[in-house]
Design a protein around this motif. Sequence first.
Motif, PDB file in Angstrom:
ATOM      1  N   ALA A   1       0.876  -1.227   0.062  1.00  0.00           N
ATOM      2  CA  ALA A   1       0.199  -0.099  -0.206  1.00  0.00           C
ATOM      3  C   ALA A   1       0.795   1.233  -0.146  1.00  0.00           C
ATOM      4  CB  ALA A   1      -1.070   0.018   1.276  1.00  0.00           C
ATOM      5  N   ASP A   2       2.097   1.157   0.684  1.00  0.00           N
ATOM      6  CA  ASP A   2       2.629   2.359   0.747  1.00  0.00           C
ATOM      7  C   ASP A   2       3.637   2.814  -0.366  1.00  0.00           C
ATOM      8  OD1 ASP A   2       2.169   2.804   3.366  1.00  0.00           O
ATOM      9  OD2 ASP A   2       4.079   2.113   4.305  1.00  0.00           O
TER      10      ASP A   2
ATOM     11  N   THR B   1       3.202   2.390  -4.771  1.00  0.00           N
ATOM     12  CA  THR B   1       2.403   2.192  -6.253  1.00  0.00           C
ATOM     13  C   THR B   1       2.817   3.277  -7.245  1.00  0.00           C
ATOM     14  OG1 THR B   1       0.605   3.587  -5.790  1.00  0.00           O
ATOM     15  CG2 THR B   1       0.397   1.325  -4.684  1.00  0.00           C
ATOM     16  N   ASP B   2       2.398   2.780  -8.328  1.00  0.00           N
ATOM     17  CA  ASP B   2       2.994   3.812  -9.313  1.00  0.00           C
ATOM     18  C   ASP B   2       2.274   5.437  -9.037  1.00  0.00           C
ATOM     19  OD1 ASP B   2       0.322   2.808  -9.815  1.00  0.00           O
ATOM     20  OD2 ASP B   2       0.873   2.897 -12.159  1.00  0.00           O
ATOM     21  N   LYS B   3       1.295   5.400  -8.392  1.00  0.00           N
ATOM     22  CA  LYS B   3       0.591   6.610  -8.121  1.00  0.00           C
ATOM     23  C   LYS B   3       0.661   7.072  -6.673  1.00  0.00           C
ATOM     24  CE  LYS B   3      -2.889   5.735 -11.666  1.00  0.00           C
ATOM     25  NZ  LYS B   3      -4.425   5.866 -11.944  1.00  0.00           N
ATOM     26  N   PHE B   4       1.345   6.294  -5.900  1.00  0.00           N
ATOM     27  CA  PHE B   4       1.452   6.952  -4.349  1.00  0.00           C
ATOM     28  C   PHE B   4       2.762   6.301  -3.703  1.00  0.00           C
ATOM     29  CE2 PHE B   4       0.842   6.041   0.233  1.00  0.00           C
ATOM     30  CZ  PHE B   4       0.465   7.423   0.493  1.00  0.00           C
ATOM     31  N   GLU B   5       3.317   7.098  -2.983  1.00  0.00           N
ATOM     32  CA  GLU B   5       4.445   6.493  -2.178  1.00  0.00           C
ATOM     33  C   GLU B   5       4.743   7.186  -0.936  1.00  0.00           C
ATOM     34  OE1 GLU B   5       9.290   6.031  -2.529  1.00  0.00           O
ATOM     35  OE2 GLU B   5       8.419   7.090  -3.941  1.00  0.00           O
ATOM     36  N   MET B   6       4.553   6.242   0.186  1.00  0.00           N
ATOM     37  CA  MET B   6       5.055   6.995   1.380  1.00  0.00           C
ATOM     38  C   MET B   6       6.541   7.281   1.649  1.00  0.00           C
ATOM     39  SD  MET B   6       3.480   7.791   4.291  1.00  0.00           S
ATOM     40  CE  MET B   6       1.744   6.877   4.336  1.00  0.00           C
ATOM     41  N   LEU B   7       6.877   8.323   1.723  1.00  0.00           N
ATOM     42  CA  LEU B   7       8.220   8.399   2.139  1.00  0.00           C
ATOM     43  C   LEU B   7       8.694   8.234   3.609  1.00  0.00           C
ATOM     44  CD1 LEU B   7       8.179  11.740  -0.033  1.00  0.00           C
ATOM     45  CD2 LEU B   7       9.017   9.660  -0.846  1.00  0.00           C
ATOM     46  N   PHE B   8       8.073   8.766   4.403  1.00  0.00           N
ATOM     47  CA  PHE B   8       8.282   8.400   5.792  1.00  0.00           C
ATOM     48  C   PHE B   8       6.948   8.326   6.508  1.00  0.00           C
ATOM     49  CE2 PHE B   8       7.969  12.386   8.335  1.00  0.00           C
ATOM     50  CZ  PHE B   8       8.528  13.290   7.522  1.00  0.00           C
TER      51      PHE B   8
END
Length: 106
Positions: free
Chosen positions: A35-36, A38-45
């Motif tokens: 979930a963290d 994907t090609d459209k979303f990234e959890m950086l921290f």
Amino acid sequence: MQMYLADCQFPDIDNQVKAYKLFVEAWENGEMAKADKTDKFEMLFRVHAPGEGRVVCLCKALSDKEVFEHFAPWRAKFGIHMEFTPVTSCQNIVDYHKDLFKSMNQ
């Protein structure tokens, strides 16, 4: 992609404990990692202040739709209060101000 700062506050200790039970499970079984990023979303921290019932996240997303998709289930299940602020990187601030200063002949 736009970066967003998410400031998340649990409404009470009972919801915090319930949420962390799900979080631990999702972390350990790999669901959170999927979930963290994907090609459209990234959890950086993501950092936790459990004594305050608070979680602060920096993520980047293609649009607010992806932010909603990532965070809305946690809010719906546990009543977490969330505030989202669009934020800018240091390099972008430098680039934007160079353009500004140039346009102002400074």
